[in-house]
Design a protein around this motif. Structure first.
Motif, PDB file in Angstrom:
ATOM      1  N   VAL A 138     -13.366  43.370   4.170  1.00  0.00           N
ATOM      2  CA  VAL A 138     -13.119  44.299   3.080  1.00  0.00           C
ATOM      3  C   VAL A 138     -14.035  45.526   3.282  1.00  0.00           C
ATOM      4  O   VAL A 138     -15.142  45.401   3.799  1.00  0.00           O
ATOM      5  N   GLU A 152     -17.314  45.921  -8.900  1.00  0.00           N
ATOM      6  CA  GLU A 152     -16.341  45.548  -7.865  1.00  0.00           C
ATOM      7  C   GLU A 152     -17.075  45.248  -6.567  1.00  0.00           C
ATOM      8  O   GLU A 152     -16.813  44.245  -5.890  1.00  0.00           O
ATOM      9  N   GLN A 211     -17.137  41.708  -4.685  1.00  0.00           N
ATOM     10  CA  GLN A 211     -16.645  41.624  -3.300  1.00  0.00           C
ATOM     11  C   GLN A 211     -17.755  41.114  -2.384  1.00  0.00           C
ATOM     12  O   GLN A 211     -17.496  40.322  -1.477  1.00  0.00           O
ATOM     13  N   LYS A 237     -18.190  37.474  -2.827  1.00  0.00           N
ATOM     14  CA  LYS A 237     -17.013  36.766  -2.320  1.00  0.00           C
ATOM     15  C   LYS A 237     -17.002  36.729  -0.801  1.00  0.00           C
ATOM     16  O   LYS A 237     -16.698  35.711  -0.193  1.00  0.00           O
ATOM     17  N   HIS A 238     -17.338  37.814  -0.204  1.00  0.00           N
ATOM     18  CA  HIS A 238     -17.164  37.918   1.240  1.00  0.00           C
ATOM     19  C   HIS A 238     -18.450  37.806   2.043  1.00  0.00           C
ATOM     20  O   HIS A 238     -18.403  37.741   3.268  1.00  0.00           O
TER      21      HIS A 238
END
Lengths: 155, 665
Positions: free
Chosen positions: B213, B472, B476, B479-480
């Motif tokens: 991402v 955000e 992210q 999450k990543h």
């Protein structure tokens, strides 16, 4: 020579004078107050007449024609006709010598009248040579004095 | 701590050896009076140099070269090195100290500071065996007694009153700096800034490591928005500064107008009076013009009025004695034709013809007739006009006289009003111009304010945008992120940063509260009673702005006069000094004040003089001659606290001497 008959002051050949001493007063009244030379002259003559004050001219100043008096001359005739010496004799108005004497008399009356104005009206605003031009009430003062003169018993 | 004595030798303006012994205990005031340039600040400089070896004072420009060695001494000692010396005798913690520092200069005025020397005498009067000459040890010992970081709080500079009496950004900065210095929490502030920078750096690094991402892109966007917010902040700040300047000018103009309100009213009255005067003058002028045109040429006629009647009487007699009813040509025609103009035949009427013959002989009088008629007519006219014009003239002159009196009254009134203006006048400024300028300023103020509101709205929007992106980004990242360690590391930095910020705010709040309480207390002691009725509390808000409240707890900062601002500023600075000395282990320090009265109104000086000795155990006042007039001397004497009194006299351009004056109560 004399086409004006009895009405000799209407004759443009007749000259009159004011005293050199008071010339600047006449000119100030003429130039600053818009009062004609002859108007002030007649008033002075009337004041001189009322106070019986004739003062011979020390030195001839400005010359002017008697014809400039216009209708004012009739007041002058009135003064002459009531004079102890020149008066009550209108026949003499045609006489040139008489005329010259009378003109001289009127000049002396006006001179006397002006002296009275200087002594009683202009006072310290008159330094013997000219009027203090910063003062601006001369007209009112002279008119007020002329009213005072009416209330005075003649000489 | 107490400073007992200072010895100066060729130091600054002081040529040769000069000594000042400072008053302490009960009579704790030392007065040092001197003209500008006589060396008042030189005494304080000597103290700072003696204690800390510093050449510059806080108010000096650090780039300016400060000469400590007296120029006259250098001049008179051309061939060799000239030495200046300062010895400070002081006591603290039951011990007496003497610190000595020297500075040497060559004939080109290049200076070199020599090593210091410290002697300690204990409570029993015992000196240390040898003087301490190690610079670091001396520094350590002095710092323990009186830290160099708080030295500026016990030196009060009168100039600061002027600075703090303003309401601009500089003042906020000054107040914030003072609080940070008082608390000695510059390190906390620096740590907080450092952690913030570290947090951003780490976040950026982690973002670059996350795969799958485009976190870097989000991070860039966050940074771009951050830059935009910074730009908006700068613009807001600029606008705020403009607003402050504008506001300060509005206040100044309002004050000028308020101070001159009476003048404005008086000027309005003068204008009304002038208008009335002009109307009267015009009426007089019109009347005078009428007199000139219509009356003057008749003025002689009043004088000789009775003359006209006599003239008319005379003329009547002439006319009666010589009636001229027929012209000469008609008479001649009648005589030649012997026939009357009415047609009657006169041939047989010799008696009638004889009468015509006599009339012909007497005709010379008939030449006079037109003149007599005209003279009679004009004389009658003058006689009538004389009465008419005389009445009119009397009335007009009466009117003019009344109007002139009225005019004179108006002139006198205007003169009186002008005199009142002169008495009231505190400024030469054009008040009408100030009024107009005030309108423009108010308009400008509104515009800037609207601009600030618009920018603040933009800022809020950008912050929300940034916050959304940060959320955000964080999600992210969680999450990543392959490397959880970095996430935890980042979190820790964030926590630490928040902790420091909280501590800073908390300390700062505490000090603000203490400072505002002390400022208010001192203000209430100093200020003139009339002001006490209006000001009840002085606050320092979260933005480090000085705020003033009345007894109804309403903010009235904008309504405070310049004189009151000066008292507030002085109270604030004095409160800083008072807190500085208390904060440092509850020890009391001497308070030096340089020209403290110069900017204070005469009416507030007595209370200030009465209050000052109570603020500290030792007060050293450096005063100009205008601050120490007979009135102030009396006020000082009334305190019964003057212990020492010195006067500085300039003997030539490079030399001043210190005289001790006798203190007579």
């Amino acid at each position: 020579m004399n086409d004006y008959g009895y009405d000799f002051l209407a004759n443009p050949t007749k000259s009159m004078f004011t005293d050199k001493e008071y010339e600047k007063i006449y000119l100030y009244f003429r130039d600053s107050l818009n009062i004609r030379y002859t108007e002030l002259f007649v008033l002075n003559a009337a004041i001189g007449y009322k106070n019986n004050l004739c003062i011979p001219l020390k030195k001839k100043g400005k010359e002017f024609k008697s014809s400039y008096f216009g209708k004012l001359r009739f007041s002058m005739y009135s003064m002459i006709l009531n004079h102890h010496e020149y008066g009550k004799n209108i026949e003499d108005f045609k006489d040139v010598d008489f005329q010259n004497s009378v003109i001289n008399y009127l000049q002396e009356l006006a001179n006397g009248g002006m002296k009275i104005l200087c002594d009683k009206v202009f006072l310290h605003n008159w330094d013997g040579l000219e009027l203090d031009t910063s003062y601006d009430e001369y007209l009112i003062d002279v008119l007020t004095y002329s009213i005072e003169e009416t209330e005075k018993v003649p000489f | 701590m107490r400073v007992n004595k200072i010895e100066l030798y060729n130091f600054r303006q002081f040529f040769g050896k000069q000594v000042i012994e400072f008053a302490a205990s009960e009579k704790n005031i030392t007065l040092v009076k001197g003209h500008n340039g006589a060396g008042k600040t030189g005494i304080f400089r000597a103290l700072i140099f003696g204690l800390y070896g510093e050449k510059h004072l806080s108010q000096d420009n650090k780039n300016d070269e400060i000469h400590l060695v007296n120029f006259k001494a250098i001049r008179e000692n051309q061939e060799s090195i000239t030495e200046a010396k300062v010895k400070v005798f002081f006591e603290a913690n039951s011990k007496k100290y003497c610190i000595e520092r020297t500075v040497k200069a060559n004939n080109k005025r290049m200076e070199h500071i020599g090593p210091p020397k410290l002697d300690i005498i204990d409570g029993d009067g015992n000196y240390t065996i040898s003087s301490i000459e190690d610079e670091y040890e001396i520094k350590f010992r002095i710092e323990k007694i009186i830290g160099s970081d708080i030295k500026e709080f016990f030196f009060f500079d009168g100039e600061k009153i002027e600075t703090l009496a303003k309401t601009n950004k500089e003042v906020k900065k000054e107040i914030k700096n003072a609080i940070v210095k008082l608390l000695q929490i510059e390190t906390i502030e620096s740590a907080s800034k450092l952690l913030n920078s570290l947090y951003n750096k780490e976040k950026k690094y982690i973002s670059s490591k996350v795969k799958g991402v485009d976190l870097e892109k989000i991070q860039h966007e966050i940074e771009d928005i951050g830059k935009t917010i910074e730009k908006i902040d700068r613009t807001i700040e600029e606008n705020q500064e403009e607003l402050d300047v504008c506001n300060s000018q509005i206040e100044k103009n309002e004050k000028t107008l308020q101070d001159n309100q009476k003048i404005l009213e008086l000027k309005k009255q003068i204008n009304t009076e002038k208008e009335k005067k002009a109307l009267i003058q015009k009426s007089i002028n019109d009347k005078v013009a009428y007199l000139k045109e219509e009356c003057f040429n008749y003025s002689h006629s009043f004088v000789i009025k009775e003359n006209y009647l006599q003239t008319l009487e005379y003329l009547k007699q002439i006319q009666q004695s010589q009636p001229d009813d027929l012209p000469i040509n008609i008479i001649e025609q009648i005589l030649s034709k012997k026939k009357c103009v009415c047609g009657q035949d006169l041939k047989n009427k010799e008696a009638v013809l004889e009468r015509f013959r006599i009339r012909k002989q007497q005709y010379k009088r008939s030449e006079l007739t037109p003149f007599l008629e005209q003279l009679k007519h004009e004389t009658q006219n003058y006689d009538e006009k004389a009465s008419e014009i005389l009445d009119l003239l009397r009335n007009r002159l009466k009117d003019i006289s009344e109007e002139n009196s009225e005019l004179m009254k108006r002139k006198q009134h205007i003169h009186g009003l002008n005199e009142e203006i002169k008495e009231e006048s505190k400024t030469d400024k054009d008040l009408e111009y100030i009024e107009l300028e005030l309108e423009d300023l108010r308009e400008g103020y509104e515009k800037i304010n609207e601009n600030i509101i618009r920018l603040q709205y933009q800022r809020k929007e950008k912050l929300e945008e940034q916050k959304a992106l940060e959320t955000e980004h964080e999600q992210q990242l969680k999450k990543h992120s392959q490397k959880k360690f970095y996430g935890i590391y980042l979190e820790k930095i964030k926590e630490l940063k928040a902790g420091f910020e909280k501590n800073f705010d908390s300390y700062s709040d505490k000090m603000r509260q203490a400072l505002m309480a002390k400022t208010t207390e001192i203000f209430n002691n100093i200020v003139d009673y009339t002001n006490l009725e209006t000001i009840s509390k002085i606050k320092i808000n979260e933005k480090y702005e000085l705020e003033v409240y009345n007894y109804a707890n309403e903010k009235m900062t904008q309504d405070v006069s310049q004189g009151q601002r000066q008292i507030i500023a002085l109270s604030f600075i004095t409160a800083l000094a008072a807190l500085a000395v208390v904060e440092k282990d509850n020890k009391i320090f001497p308070l030096f004040m340089d020209t403290p009265l110069a900017r204070i109104d005469g009416k507030n000086r007595p209370a200030l003089i009465k209050t000052l000795p109570k603020l500290t155990n030792q007060l050293i006042l450096l005063l100009t001659d205008t601050e120490l007039s007979d009135k102030e001397i009396l006020n000082f004497k009334e305190t019964r606290k003057i212990g020492k009194w010195y006067e500085l006299t300039k003997t030539d351009k490079d030399s001043s001497i210190i005289h001790e004056k006798e203190v007579v109560i």
